[in-house]
Design an enzyme around this catalytic site. Structure first.
Site, short mmCIF file in Angstrom:
data_model
loop_
_atom_site.label_atom_id
_atom_site.label_comp_id
_atom_site.label_asym_id
_atom_site.label_seq_id
_atom_site.Cartn_x
_atom_site.Cartn_y
_atom_site.Cartn_z
N ALA A 82 -66.47 -152.31 -20.47
CA ALA A 82 -67.28 -153.52 -20.65
C ALA A 82 -66.73 -154.33 -21.82
O ALA A 82 -66.20 -153.77 -22.79
CB ALA A 82 -68.73 -153.14 -20.91
N LYS A 86 -66.90 -160.01 -18.71
CA LYS A 86 -68.29 -160.12 -19.13
C LYS A 86 -69.22 -160.61 -18.02
O LYS A 86 -70.41 -160.25 -17.98
CB LYS A 86 -68.40 -161.06 -20.34
CG LYS A 86 -67.68 -160.57 -21.58
CD LYS A 86 -67.75 -161.62 -22.67
CE LYS A 86 -67.19 -161.19 -24.00
NZ LYS A 86 -66.00 -160.40 -23.99
N GLY A 134 -70.26 -161.12 -29.82
CA GLY A 134 -71.71 -161.13 -29.98
C GLY A 134 -72.49 -161.26 -28.69
O GLY A 134 -73.42 -162.05 -28.58
N CYS A 198 -74.14 -152.50 -29.49
CA CYS A 198 -73.28 -153.64 -29.80
C CYS A 198 -73.35 -153.93 -31.30
O CYS A 198 -74.43 -154.11 -31.85
CB CYS A 198 -73.69 -154.88 -29.01
SG CYS A 198 -72.69 -156.34 -29.43
N LYS A 232 -74.55 -146.20 -24.14
CA LYS A 232 -73.34 -146.44 -24.93
C LYS A 232 -73.65 -146.25 -26.41
O LYS A 232 -74.53 -146.93 -26.96
CB LYS A 232 -72.77 -147.83 -24.67
CG LYS A 232 -71.35 -148.02 -25.22
CD LYS A 232 -70.69 -149.24 -24.61
CE LYS A 232 -69.21 -149.29 -24.96
NZ LYS A 232 -68.51 -150.40 -24.28
N GLY A 284 -59.35 -149.95 -30.17
CA GLY A 284 -57.97 -149.50 -30.23
C GLY A 284 -57.78 -148.24 -31.03
O GLY A 284 -58.66 -147.39 -31.12
#
Length: 345
Positions: A82, A86, A134, A198, A232, A284
Site C-alpha cells: 500500500a 493509492k 499523509g 500511518c 498494519k 527501504g
C-alpha cells in the site's frame, strides 16, 4: 532451462536499469517521476499489447511459488505494498509485472489531496525513501466505484484508514470515518488491512494505543465482512506496547499483521545522509532490521498461528527469504522496485 533464460533476462534488465535508466530518473524530482511512471503504467494497463510486452519482460510463474493464505490463492507471495497505487488505478498492469497480489490505498472516507510538497525524498546512500504524503486519497466513494468495474482473479488487499482531517483527532469520529470506508471499499478486496499506523497524520498514530484499537475493532466487529483482516503495525513502538496491541487483536480474532509501516526514527544507525527530511516516515533499507525484528516478535507472540505480511527493505530474493524464515507468509515491496527496477519482482 526456463529458469536459466529468466535469470539471464533479469540480469540484463537489472543492469540496464542500474546503469542507464536509474541515473536519469534520479536526477528528477521523485514525486514527478512517481506520478509520470504511474500514469504510464495506468495507460499501458488498458492496452493489451502493452500488457503482453510487460509480461514477457517481467512476468514469471512457477508452481512452487503458489501459496494459499487465509483461504486466498496467490500465484506468488510478492505483492505491491500500500502507498504506491493509492487509488486503484494500476490493477490492470500489476499482474503483468509479476506481482502475486497488490494492496491499494490507504483509502479514506473523504478525499484528501495530501500534505503539502515536498513529500517524497530519495535517500540514495541509505537506499531508502522519505515519505510524507499523509494519506492522500480520492475518497472511499470514488475508489469503490473504480473497484466495482475491475474484474480480475488477481488478489487485492484493501487498506483502510481514517481521513487526515482535524475532526478525526477525536477517536470517536475517527472510528466512524474508518467504518464508512471499511463498509464502502472492503467488499471489493480479497483481504482488508486496517492501517493503524500511518506516521504522517494530524493525530499521529492513535490506534496503535491498545484501548483505542479495541474501540475500533469492537465497532468493526458489528459489521465484520467475511474476509481476512490484517492490522498494519508501526516498527517504532516498544515490545510491551506491541504486545498489548496484539492482545487486543487476538481478542477480536484478527487474521494477521503487516510488519511494518514506515519508521520515523531519525536515530537509526543505517541512515547515511546528514540532511534527512525533518518530517515523514522512511522506507527501504533503514526499515529492514526494524521490520524483521517485528516479524520475529509477532510470530513468537502469536505462536506462528497468525498470518504475517513482511514489508521493508526487500531488494532481492535473499531479503525476501529472510522474512519468510522469520515467520512471514506473504511479502510486499515498493522501495526495492524504485532502486532496482521492476525486474526485482
Amino acid at each position: 532451462m526456463k529458469q536459466q533464460v529468466v535469470a539471464s533476462r533479469n540480469s540484463i534488465l537489472l543492469g540496464s536499469y542500474a546503469h542507464l535508466l536509474k541515473p536519469l530518473l534520479f536526477k528528477t524530482d521523485p514525486e514527478f517521476i512517481h506520478d509520470s511512471v504511474s500514469k504510464t503504467a495506468e495507460i499501458a494497463g488498458v492496452i493489451p499489447p502493452a500488457r503482453w510486452i510487460t509480461k514477457a519482460l517481467f512476468g514469471y510463474t512457477h508452481p512452487t511459488l503458489t501459496t494459499k493464505v487465509d483461504g486466498v490463492w496467490y500465484k506468488n507471495p510478492i505483492g505491491l505494498s500500500a502507498g504506491y497505487d493509492k487509488n486503484a488505478r494500476l490493477l490492470r498492469i500489476l499482474p503483468s509485472m509479476g506481482f502475486g497480489f497488490a494492496e491499494i490505498g490507504s483509502i479514506t472516507k473523504d478525499p484528501y489531496r495530501g500534505n503539502e510538497p515536498p513529500r517524497l525524498w530519495r535517500l540514495p546512500h541509505s537506499r531508502s525513501l522519505g515519505i510524507y504524503y499523509g494519506l492522500m486519497s480520492d475518497g472511499a466513494d470514488t475508489v469503490a466505484k473504480r473497484l466495482a468495474h475491475q474484474r480480475s482473479s488477481f488478489p487485492l488487499g484493501v487498506s483502510v484508514a481514517f481521513t487526515n482531517d482535524e475532526k478525526n483527532t477525536d477517536i470517536g469520529r475517527a472510528v466512524d470515518d474508518m467504518l464508512y470506508t471499511y463498509e464502502t471499499c472492503g467488499p471489493h478486496g480479497s483481504y482488508i488491512t486496517l492501517n493503524l499506523s500511518c506516521p504522517n497524520t494530524l493525530s499521529e498514530q492513535p490506534f496503535m494505543i491498545a484501548k483505542h484499537a479495541k474501540q475500533l475493532l469492537h465497532t468493526l466487529a458489528t459489521k465484520r465482512l467475511n474476509k481476512p483482516h490484517y492490522i498494519k503495525l508501526s516498527p517504532d513502538y516498544s515490545r510491551a506496547e506491541i504486545e498489548r496491541l496484539l492482545d487486543v487483536a487476538l481478542e477480536f480474532n484478527v487474521d494477521g499483521f503487516i510488519c511494518s509501516n514506515l519508521t520515523k526514527n531519525r536515530q537509526n544507525s543505517l541512515i547515511v545522509e546528514r540532511n534527512i527530511p525533518p518530517r515523514g516516515g522512511m522506507s527501504g533499507k533503514v526499515l529492514e532490521p526494524l521490520s524483521n525484528n517485528l516479524i520475529e516478535q509477532v510470530a513468537r507472540y502469536t505462536g506462528g498461528q497468525k498470518t504475517i505480511v513482511g514489508v521493508g527493505g526487500i531488494f532481492n530474493a535473499e531479503d525476501a527469504y529472510q522474512k519468510i524464515r522469520l515467520g512471514a507468509s506473504l511479502l510486499q515491496l515498493i522501495t526495492g522496485m524504485v532502486y532496482r527496477g521492476p525486474s526485482v519482482i
